[in-house]
Every structure is written in structure tokens, then in C-alpha cells.
Scaffold this motif. Structure first.
Motif, PDB file in Angstrom:
ATOM      1  N   MET A   1      -7.317  13.549  -4.566  1.00 41.32           N
ATOM      2  CA  MET A   1      -7.706  13.096  -3.235  1.00 41.32           C
ATOM      3  C   MET A   1      -8.715  14.055  -2.617  1.00 41.32           C
ATOM      4  SD  MET A   1      -5.953  10.338  -2.878  1.00 41.32           S
ATOM      5  CE  MET A   1      -6.228   9.994  -1.125  1.00 41.32           C
TER       6      MET A   1
ATOM      7  N   PHE B   1      -0.289   6.694  -6.278  1.00 43.88           N
ATOM      8  CA  PHE B   1      -0.868   7.819  -5.554  1.00 43.88           C
ATOM      9  C   PHE B   1      -0.785   9.113  -6.337  1.00 43.88           C
ATOM     10  CE2 PHE B   1      -2.371   9.941  -1.878  1.00 43.88           C
ATOM     11  CZ  PHE B   1      -1.636  11.112  -1.716  1.00 43.88           C
TER      12      PHE B   1
ATOM     13  N   ALA C   1      -9.988   8.605  -2.826  1.00 46.37           N
ATOM     14  CA  ALA C   1      -9.134   8.758  -3.999  1.00 46.37           C
ATOM     15  C   ALA C   1      -9.970   8.621  -5.265  1.00 46.37           C
ATOM     16  CB  ALA C   1      -8.032   7.701  -3.990  1.00 46.37           C
TER      17      ALA C   1
ATOM     18  N   TRP D   1      -4.035  15.837  -8.406  1.00 47.36           N
ATOM     19  CA  TRP D   1      -2.936  14.887  -8.267  1.00 47.36           C
ATOM     20  C   TRP D   1      -1.601  15.570  -8.033  1.00 47.36           C
ATOM     21  CZ3 TRP D   1       1.124  15.220 -11.615  1.00 47.36           C
ATOM     22  CH2 TRP D   1       0.903  15.957 -12.788  1.00 47.36           C
TER      23      TRP D   1
ATOM     24  N   TYR E   1      -3.709  10.168  -8.646  1.00 46.95           N
ATOM     25  CA  TYR E   1      -5.064  10.266  -8.109  1.00 46.95           C
ATOM     26  C   TYR E   1      -5.306  11.616  -7.451  1.00 46.95           C
ATOM     27  CZ  TYR E   1      -6.281   5.354  -8.737  1.00 46.95           C
ATOM     28  OH  TYR E   1      -6.595   4.141  -9.275  1.00 46.95           O
TER      29      TYR E   1
END
Length: 123
Positions: free
Chosen positions: A34, A29, A98, A53, A32
Motif C-alpha cells: 500500500m 488486502f 494498492a 504487505w 497488497y
């Protein structure tokens, strides 16, 4: 298997607030960017907000600037969208997405998408 699961949608009166959450799994996560997009009935999907990110950069559509705030918690693999001063025209299905490459975040060219959560604002 990557999953993005949105929650927090619902019905609210104009002027009210909601906070959407998007829990991510199956991807790193913290690497990435978003985004949040929305699609109203009979309209095309449109960009609402995005975050880098690290959380150090945020981007907003003019229609939500000053009312919506995007944030993320990389320890919880979750991105949020705080929506204040909601208007009936904010009614839409809201999607989180994402994107691995942190460019063109206002466009819909994301790698993964959630299933969406409905937000309804009554006048």
C-alpha cells in the motif's frame, strides 16, 4: 469491485497532526503493498509513503521522513498515515493506492487508487 476509501483529512495549523485512514474492500488486502501519494494544487502527484504487505518494510519520501509514519492493520483491511509536525507545504489531496507486485512502490504504478482526502495546513 475494489474500493479504497480515505478518511481523516481536514484543516490543521502548522505543527499539528492528522491521521489518515484508508479502508480497502474487494481485494485480498494482506497480499497488497500500500502507498500514500499526494497532489498539491498545480503540481504533479508525488509519492509520500509505502508499506509492504506484511508491514515489515516501509518507505518514505525525503520530504516526510521523520514526520510521517505509515502502518497497516491487515485484520481491518486498513492502512494509516500518521502525520506529525505538519507544514503548509504538506497541503495536498492525499491518495492511498494498492499494488499487488511489491516493487517500484515509490513510483505511481499502482493497481488501484482511492478518491483522495484533502489536507490543509495553515501557517
Amino acid at each position: 469491485q475494489v474500493q479504497l476509501v480515505e478518511s481523516g483529512g481536514g484543516m490543521v495549523q502548522a505543527g499539528g497532526s492528522l491521521r489518515l485512514s484508508c479502508a480497502a474492500s474487494g481485494l485480498t488486502f494482506s497480499t497488497y503493498a500500500m502507498g500514500w501519494f499526494r497532489q498539491a494544487p498545480g503540481k504533479e502527484r508525488e509519492f509520500a509513503a509505502a508499506i509492504s504487505w506484511s508491514g515489515g518494510s516501509t518507505y518514505y519520501a525525503d520530504s516526510v521522513k521523520g514526520r510521517f509514519t505509515i502502518s497497516r492493520d491487515n485484520a481491518k483491511n486498513t492502512v494509516y498515515l500518521q502525520m506529525n509536525s505538519l507544514k503548509p507545504e504538506d497541503t495536498a489531496v492525499y491518495y492511498c493506492a494498492a499494488r499487488r507486485i511489491p516493487a517500484g512502490l515509490t513510483r505511481g504504478e499502482y493497481d488501484y487508487w482511492g478518491q483522495g482526502t484533502q489536507v490543509t495546513v495553515s501557517s
